[in-house]
Design a protein around this motif. Structure first.
Motif, PDB file in Angstrom:
ATOM      1  N   PRO A  14       0.671  -1.302  -0.102  1.00 33.12           N
ATOM      2  CA  PRO A  14      -0.023  -0.543   0.004  1.00 33.12           C
ATOM      3  C   PRO A  14       0.538   0.951   0.238  1.00 33.12           C
ATOM      4  CG  PRO A  14       0.143  -0.856   1.814  1.00 33.12           C
ATOM      5  CD  PRO A  14       0.594  -2.086   0.698  1.00 33.12           C
ATOM      6  N   ASP A  15       2.178   1.083   0.706  1.00 35.53           N
ATOM      7  CA  ASP A  15       3.126   2.339   0.114  1.00 35.53           C
ATOM      8  C   ASP A  15       2.578   3.302  -0.824  1.00 35.53           C
ATOM      9  OD1 ASP A  15       4.626   3.804   2.599  1.00 35.53           O
ATOM     10  OD2 ASP A  15       6.232   2.488   1.800  1.00 35.53           O
ATOM     11  N   GLY A  16       2.529   4.220  -0.549  1.00 33.97           N
ATOM     12  CA  GLY A  16       2.302   5.633  -1.216  1.00 33.97           C
ATOM     13  C   GLY A  16       1.440   5.796  -2.778  1.00 33.97           C
ATOM     14  N   GLY A  75      -1.640   1.291  14.131  1.00 34.18           N
ATOM     15  CA  GLY A  75      -0.188   1.405  14.444  1.00 34.18           C
ATOM     16  C   GLY A  75       0.652   0.758  12.494  1.00 34.18           C
ATOM     17  N   TYR A  76      -0.278   0.815  12.300  1.00 40.62           N
ATOM     18  CA  TYR A  76       0.836   0.137  10.940  1.00 40.62           C
ATOM     19  C   TYR A  76       0.549   1.268   9.169  1.00 40.62           C
ATOM     20  CZ  TYR A  76      -0.596  -4.703  13.123  1.00 40.62           C
ATOM     21  OH  TYR A  76      -0.415  -5.717  13.372  1.00 40.62           O
ATOM     22  N   LEU A  77      -0.099   1.460   9.844  1.00 41.85           N
ATOM     23  CA  LEU A  77      -0.224   2.491   8.465  1.00 41.85           C
ATOM     24  C   LEU A  77      -0.589   4.118   8.735  1.00 41.85           C
ATOM     25  CD1 LEU A  77      -3.169   2.707   7.020  1.00 41.85           C
ATOM     26  CD2 LEU A  77      -2.244   0.675   6.088  1.00 41.85           C
ATOM     27  N   ARG A  78      -0.179   4.750   7.777  1.00 45.57           N
ATOM     28  CA  ARG A  78      -0.978   6.048   8.306  1.00 45.57           C
ATOM     29  C   ARG A  78      -1.523   6.823   6.564  1.00 45.57           C
ATOM     30  NH1 ARG A  78       3.786   7.054  10.853  1.00 45.57           N
ATOM     31  NH2 ARG A  78       5.047   8.191   8.934  1.00 45.57           N
ATOM     32  N   ARG A  79      -2.822   7.687   6.858  1.00 40.73           N
ATOM     33  CA  ARG A  79      -2.861   7.864   5.745  1.00 40.73           C
ATOM     34  C   ARG A  79      -3.074   9.657   5.269  1.00 40.73           C
ATOM     35  NH1 ARG A  79      -9.118   5.471   5.954  1.00 40.73           N
ATOM     36  NH2 ARG A  79      -8.528   5.534   7.889  1.00 40.73           N
ATOM     37  N   THR A  80      -1.855  10.011   4.425  1.00 41.74           N
ATOM     38  CA  THR A  80      -1.413  11.350   4.436  1.00 41.74           C
ATOM     39  C   THR A  80      -2.209  12.107   3.075  1.00 41.74           C
ATOM     40  OG1 THR A  80      -0.062  10.885   3.538  1.00 41.74           O
ATOM     41  CG2 THR A  80       0.424  10.680   5.978  1.00 41.74           C
ATOM     42  N   VAL A  81      -2.667  13.490   3.152  1.00 41.81           N
ATOM     43  CA  VAL A  81      -2.601  14.382   2.258  1.00 41.81           C
ATOM     44  C   VAL A  81      -1.951  13.733   0.514  1.00 41.81           C
ATOM     45  CG1 VAL A  81      -3.116  16.544   0.940  1.00 41.81           C
ATOM     46  CG2 VAL A  81      -4.239  15.633   3.824  1.00 41.81           C
ATOM     47  N   VAL A 107      -2.864   9.731   0.396  1.00 35.50           N
ATOM     48  CA  VAL A 107      -2.056   8.207   0.022  1.00 35.50           C
ATOM     49  C   VAL A 107      -1.938   7.910   1.329  1.00 35.50           C
ATOM     50  CG1 VAL A 107      -0.799   8.735  -1.865  1.00 35.50           C
ATOM     51  CG2 VAL A 107       0.454  10.036   0.508  1.00 35.50           C
ATOM     52  N   VAL A 108      -1.339   6.054   1.656  1.00 38.80           N
ATOM     53  CA  VAL A 108      -1.167   5.764   2.455  1.00 38.80           C
ATOM     54  C   VAL A 108       0.408   5.159   2.440  1.00 38.80           C
ATOM     55  CG1 VAL A 108      -1.455   3.264   3.545  1.00 38.80           C
ATOM     56  CG2 VAL A 108      -3.263   3.956   2.178  1.00 38.80           C
ATOM     57  N   GLU A 109       0.682   5.332   3.624  1.00 43.34           N
ATOM     58  CA  GLU A 109       2.332   5.385   4.283  1.00 43.34           C
ATOM     59  C   GLU A 109       2.818   4.144   5.525  1.00 43.34           C
ATOM     60  OE1 GLU A 109       3.990   9.649   5.495  1.00 43.34           O
ATOM     61  OE2 GLU A 109       3.144  10.317   3.681  1.00 43.34           O
ATOM     62  N   ASP A 116       6.957   1.935  10.475  1.00 46.90           N
ATOM     63  CA  ASP A 116       8.090   0.568  10.772  1.00 46.90           C
ATOM     64  C   ASP A 116       6.819  -0.199  11.174  1.00 46.90           C
ATOM     65  OD1 ASP A 116       9.456   2.563  10.100  1.00 46.90           O
ATOM     66  OD2 ASP A 116      10.748   3.171  12.380  1.00 46.90           O
ATOM     67  N   ARG A 117       5.981  -0.181  11.881  1.00 43.54           N
ATOM     68  CA  ARG A 117       5.332  -1.251  12.195  1.00 43.54           C
ATOM     69  C   ARG A 117       4.579  -2.369  11.018  1.00 43.54           C
ATOM     70  NH1 ARG A 117       2.661  -4.068  17.042  1.00 43.54           N
ATOM     71  NH2 ARG A 117       0.161  -4.456  16.535  1.00 43.54           N
ATOM     72  N   GLY A 118       3.932  -1.573   9.889  1.00 44.34           N
ATOM     73  CA  GLY A 118       3.374  -1.705   8.377  1.00 44.34           C
ATOM     74  C   GLY A 118       5.091  -2.588   8.020  1.00 44.34           C
ATOM     75  N   ARG A 119       6.067  -1.444   7.976  1.00 39.91           N
ATOM     76  CA  ARG A 119       6.882  -2.612   6.711  1.00 39.91           C
ATOM     77  C   ARG A 119       7.202  -4.227   7.774  1.00 39.91           C
ATOM     78  NH1 ARG A 119       7.131   2.195   6.173  1.00 39.91           N
ATOM     79  NH2 ARG A 119       8.665   3.981   5.677  1.00 39.91           N
ATOM     80  N   ARG A 120       7.394  -4.109   8.902  1.00 38.20           N
ATOM     81  CA  ARG A 120       7.995  -5.620   9.699  1.00 38.20           C
ATOM     82  C   ARG A 120       7.265  -6.523   9.604  1.00 38.20           C
ATOM     83  NH1 ARG A 120       8.941  -1.924  14.620  1.00 38.20           N
ATOM     84  NH2 ARG A 120       6.616  -2.237  15.824  1.00 38.20           N
ATOM     85  N   VAL A 121       5.375  -6.161   9.120  1.00 39.56           N
ATOM     86  CA  VAL A 121       4.565  -7.137   8.718  1.00 39.56           C
ATOM     87  C   VAL A 121       5.129  -7.604   7.370  1.00 39.56           C
ATOM     88  CG1 VAL A 121       2.269  -6.672   7.675  1.00 39.56           C
ATOM     89  CG2 VAL A 121       2.906  -5.806  10.437  1.00 39.56           C
TER      90      VAL A 121
END
Length: 148
Positions: A54-56, A84-90, A99-101, A104-109
């Motif tokens: 999902p990143d970006g 705490g796996y991701l955040r949605r930002t403008v 967009v989804v970012e 670190d917890r999400g990257r570990r997943v």
């Protein structure tokens, strides 16, 4: 006859042949994630983390890839954001879009999913033989290219 298949054959069609390995792979991923301490993740969350990740990407793009609605995807994203796996930002490219970012917890997943799938692929390679498994993987990659 349809594409060379005898319609009287009662054997499984391709969807059934693909389903069992897909479900086994998914179960292995969920087991690995729970074993690694990500016990709040459920099979439905895997739609968010599926390749290419999902990143970006926008929630709508992730929903299309997962073949689900934007509403359903936003529900999953909200749960994952709360965990705490991701955040949605403008989006910097389009201020009206989010967009989804990954955190670190999400990257570990993502890393744990990759490890689980590599283990599963190793087991399947052992079961079929390395050459036959490589052939299966190559043919599936070609089919995926055709379907794009």
């Amino acid at each position: 006859m349809v594409h060379g298949l005898d319609q009287e054959d009662n054997g499984p069609l391709i969807g059934a042949l693909l389903r069992r390995p897909f479900l086994a792979s998914r179960a292995a991923i969920v087991d690995a994630l729970h074993g690694a301490g990500f016990d709040d993740l459920q099979p439905a969350h895997l739609a968010v983390f599926q390749h290419p990740g999902p990143d970006g990407r926008s929630p709508g793009d992730i929903a299309r890839s997962a073949m689900t609605t934007k509403q359903a995807m936003n529900n999953l994203l909200g749960q994952l954001e709360g965990g705490g796996y991701l955040r949605r930002t403008v989006s910097p490219a389009n201020r009206r879009e989010r967009v989804v970012e990954l955190t670190d917890r999400g990257r570990r997943v993502i890393a744990e999913i990759r490890r689980a799938v590599e283990m599963t692929e190793g087991e399947w390679s052992d079961a079929l033989g390395a050459g036959e498994y490589a052939r299966l993987r190559r043919l599936l990659a070609e089919l995926n290219e055709h379907l794009e």
